[in-house]
Design a protein around this motif. Structure first.
Motif, PDB file in Angstrom:
ATOM      1  N   THR A 137      63.713  59.643-110.714  1.00 25.45           N
ATOM      2  CA  THR A 137      64.439  58.501-111.277  1.00 25.45           C
ATOM      3  C   THR A 137      65.106  57.771-110.100  1.00 25.45           C
ATOM      4  N   VAL A 138      64.902  56.444-110.025  1.00 24.04           N
ATOM      5  CA  VAL A 138      65.558  55.666-108.956  1.00 24.04           C
ATOM      6  C   VAL A 138      66.647  54.795-109.580  1.00 24.04           C
ATOM      7  N   VAL A 139      67.879  54.919-109.052  1.00 19.71           N
ATOM      8  CA  VAL A 139      68.988  54.082-109.559  1.00 19.71           C
ATOM      9  C   VAL A 139      69.689  53.376-108.406  1.00 19.71           C
ATOM     10  N   CYS A 140      70.245  52.183-108.727  1.00 16.65           N
ATOM     11  CA  CYS A 140      71.193  51.555-107.805  1.00 16.65           C
ATOM     12  C   CYS A 140      72.503  51.388-108.574  1.00 16.65           C
ATOM     13  N   PHE A 141      73.561  51.051-107.861  1.00 15.69           N
ATOM     14  CA  PHE A 141      74.885  50.962-108.483  1.00 15.69           C
ATOM     15  C   PHE A 141      75.240  49.511-108.768  1.00 15.69           C
ATOM     16  N   GLU A 142      75.642  49.243-110.033  1.00 15.29           N
ATOM     17  CA  GLU A 142      76.108  47.900-110.407  1.00 15.29           C
ATOM     18  C   GLU A 142      77.573  47.751-110.021  1.00 15.29           C
ATOM     19  N   ASP A 143      78.365  48.803-110.281  1.00 16.33           N
ATOM     20  CA  ASP A 143      79.787  48.859-109.942  1.00 16.33           C
ATOM     21  C   ASP A 143      80.178  50.333-109.938  1.00 16.33           C
ATOM     22  N   ASP A 144      81.493  50.619-109.979  1.00 13.63           N
ATOM     23  CA  ASP A 144      81.929  52.022-109.852  1.00 13.63           C
ATOM     24  C   ASP A 144      81.600  52.868-111.075  1.00 13.63           C
ATOM     25  N   GLU A 145      81.231  52.208-112.179  1.00 13.43           N
ATOM     26  CA  GLU A 145      80.982  52.980-113.411  1.00 13.43           C
ATOM     27  C   GLU A 145      79.587  52.796-113.984  1.00 13.43           C
ATOM     28  N   THR A 146      78.735  52.047-113.310  1.00 17.33           N
ATOM     29  CA  THR A 146      77.439  51.687-113.918  1.00 17.33           C
ATOM     30  C   THR A 146      76.285  51.840-112.937  1.00 17.33           C
ATOM     31  N   VAL A 147      75.214  52.484-113.411  1.00 19.44           N
ATOM     32  CA  VAL A 147      73.986  52.493-112.609  1.00 19.44           C
ATOM     33  C   VAL A 147      72.907  51.673-113.312  1.00 19.44           C
ATOM     34  N   ARG A 148      71.981  51.173-112.532  1.00 18.86           N
ATOM     35  CA  ARG A 148      70.811  50.463-113.065  1.00 18.86           C
ATOM     36  C   ARG A 148      69.588  51.305-112.746  1.00 18.86           C
ATOM     37  N   ILE A 149      68.822  51.649-113.768  1.00 17.34           N
ATOM     38  CA  ILE A 149      67.595  52.426-113.539  1.00 17.34           C
ATOM     39  C   ILE A 149      66.478  51.471-113.116  1.00 17.34           C
ATOM     40  N   LEU A 150      65.961  51.687-111.897  1.00 20.55           N
ATOM     41  CA  LEU A 150      64.858  50.860-111.392  1.00 20.55           C
ATOM     42  C   LEU A 150      63.518  51.524-111.671  1.00 20.55           C
ATOM     43  N   ARG A 151      63.537  52.881-111.684  1.00 17.17           N
ATOM     44  CA  ARG A 151      62.321  53.624-112.031  1.00 17.17           C
ATOM     45  C   ARG A 151      62.776  54.852-112.820  1.00 17.17           C
ATOM     46  N   PRO A 152      62.269  55.035-114.052  1.00 15.03           N
ATOM     47  CA  PRO A 152      62.693  56.199-114.836  1.00 15.03           C
ATOM     48  C   PRO A 152      61.979  57.469-114.378  1.00 15.03           C
ATOM     49  N   GLY A 153      62.625  58.611-114.570  1.00 19.70           N
ATOM     50  CA  GLY A 153      62.043  59.896-114.170  1.00 19.70           C
ATOM     51  C   GLY A 153      62.646  61.010-115.002  1.00 19.70           C
ATOM     52  N   ALA A 154      62.638  62.210-114.442  1.00 24.33           N
ATOM     53  CA  ALA A 154      63.073  63.380-115.219  1.00 24.33           C
ATOM     54  C   ALA A 154      64.586  63.423-115.434  1.00 24.33           C
TER      55      ALA A 154
END
Ligand code: AMP
Ligand code: MG
Length: 345
Positions: free
Chosen positions: A179-196
């Motif tokens: 799973t690849v995520v980046c951070f939107e802010d201190d409380e939120t991630v954005r999933i760029l690629r889903p995984g396990a």
């Protein structure tokens, strides 16, 4: 070049570490898929990885680490949420994106000013990274565009003659990439690629946004956060189609498939007409993830010209299966109940 195939074990740690230390590359096992490893800080070694795979230069590599100290050497800043996720999901199939320090080569990161980092859950590979003392950049060890390798034999099929060493650590546990995520802010991630590591699992710790590129086709030329999402991916030579519909609708549709050889990935008990080869898939998203890439490879080996795959659920790990399948199928989804059979398409 001769390609050696060695079993993962303490006896080959020194040889593998020396190869990577001297700028060489090797295929390594992880719990997701096999990776093609290089010293992430050695530009020449990283270039060899891009060459062996035929990977576009702007598609960045993931840096694999064995300690939080290594992360501190890569990232300019680390949000507290990242440390919470690291504590709960590392070592494991979660990749997080950080602003990178200038000494991390731009080549490794596809020219971006960020670096994707994860700690893999594979005892041999963790020990190898530790022994090397530098992060290991490793994309999936397949030829770019083909299904990712989930066994050493898959790697051999793509990389024989192109790399000096394949380390065989058995079948990968999950079968799809992290799973690849980046951070939107201190409380939120954005999933760029889903995984396990699923959205549901991440929601225990933070807000989760699923990027539109996960399930939607990107317009050509669209600006994307994760360059890997714009490429055709995971595809065998056979044409892949996703089949949406009930058991009955699927069975009726598959009767109308009229090619010399077609492959079918379903839950295992659908009746199949002559000429349609049953390939391993499964009923749960976990089984489907484990089998998807190896069955797509098997379809090619068996000479199938078309492959039909039942649509997975989109919750939990099903989201990762569906994301890979959409790309393998070039976003072709057939509504088996409403299309009037193969000939009517
Ligand atoms: P693979 O190495 O084949 O597992 O693919 C790595 C994936 O991670 C690709 O989809 C990349 O686009 C993505 N990725 C790697 N580094 C970054 C980064 N710095 N920013 C965004 N996505 C990244
Ligand atoms: Mg890949």
């Amino acid at each position: 070049m001769e390609t050696k195939l060695l079993k993962a074990g303490d006896d080959i740690l020194d040889e593998a570490a020396e190869l990577l230390r001297s700028g060489g590359i090797a295929a390594i096992p992880t719990e997701t898929v096999y990776g093609l490893a290089a010293n992430a800080y050695n530009v020449e070694a990283v270039r060899s990885v891009f060459r062996a795979k035929g990977r576009p230069q702007d598609n960045p590599l993931i840096l694999h680490i064995s300690s939080i100290d290594m992360l501190k050497d890569i990232a300019v800043s680390i949000r507290p949420l990242a440390l919470v996720l690291a504590e709960n999901f590392w070592p494991g199939p979660l990749t997080m994106i950080f602003p990178r320090k200038p000494h991390v080569p731009a080549e490794t990161c596809g020219g971006l000013d960020t670096a994707a980092v994860r700690m893999p859950r594979n005892a041999f590979t963790l020990a190898l990274i530790e022994k090397c003392g530098f992060p290991i950049a490793a994309p999936s060890a397949n030829t770019s565009g083909l299904p990712s390798p989930t066994s050493a034999v898959h790697v051999y099929d793509d990389m024989n003659g192109k790399i000096p060493l394949i380390i065989d650590g058995g079948e990968c546990r999950y079968g799809v990439e992290s799973t690849v995520v980046c951070f939107e802010d201190d409380e939120t991630v954005r999933i760029l690629r889903p995984g396990a590591v699923t959205p549901e699992m991440l929601r225990e710790y933070c807000h989760v946004v699923i990027d539109s590129g996960v399930l939607e086709k990107l317009d050509s030329g669209a600006k994307v956060i994760s360059p890997g999402m714009k490429y055709k991916h995971y595809s065998p030579s056979a044409e892949v189609y996703i089949l949406k519909g009930s058991d009955g609708e699927t069975a009726n549709f598959i009767k109308t498939v009229n090619v010399n050889k077609a492959g079918f990935l379903g839950n295992g008990d659908e009746p199949l007409p002559h000429g349609v080869k049953r390939l391993r898939y499964g009923k749960t998203p976990e089984e489907q993830a484990e089998n998807l890439f190896s069955s797509l490879r098997e379809a090619d080996a068996a000479g199938c010209t078309e492959v039909y795959v039942r649509m997975p659920q989109t919750e939990g790990m099903g989201l990762a299966v569906y994301n890979r399948l959409l790309r393998a199928a070039g976003f072709r989804v057939i509504d088996a109940g409403n299309c009037g059979g193969k000939d009517a398409l």
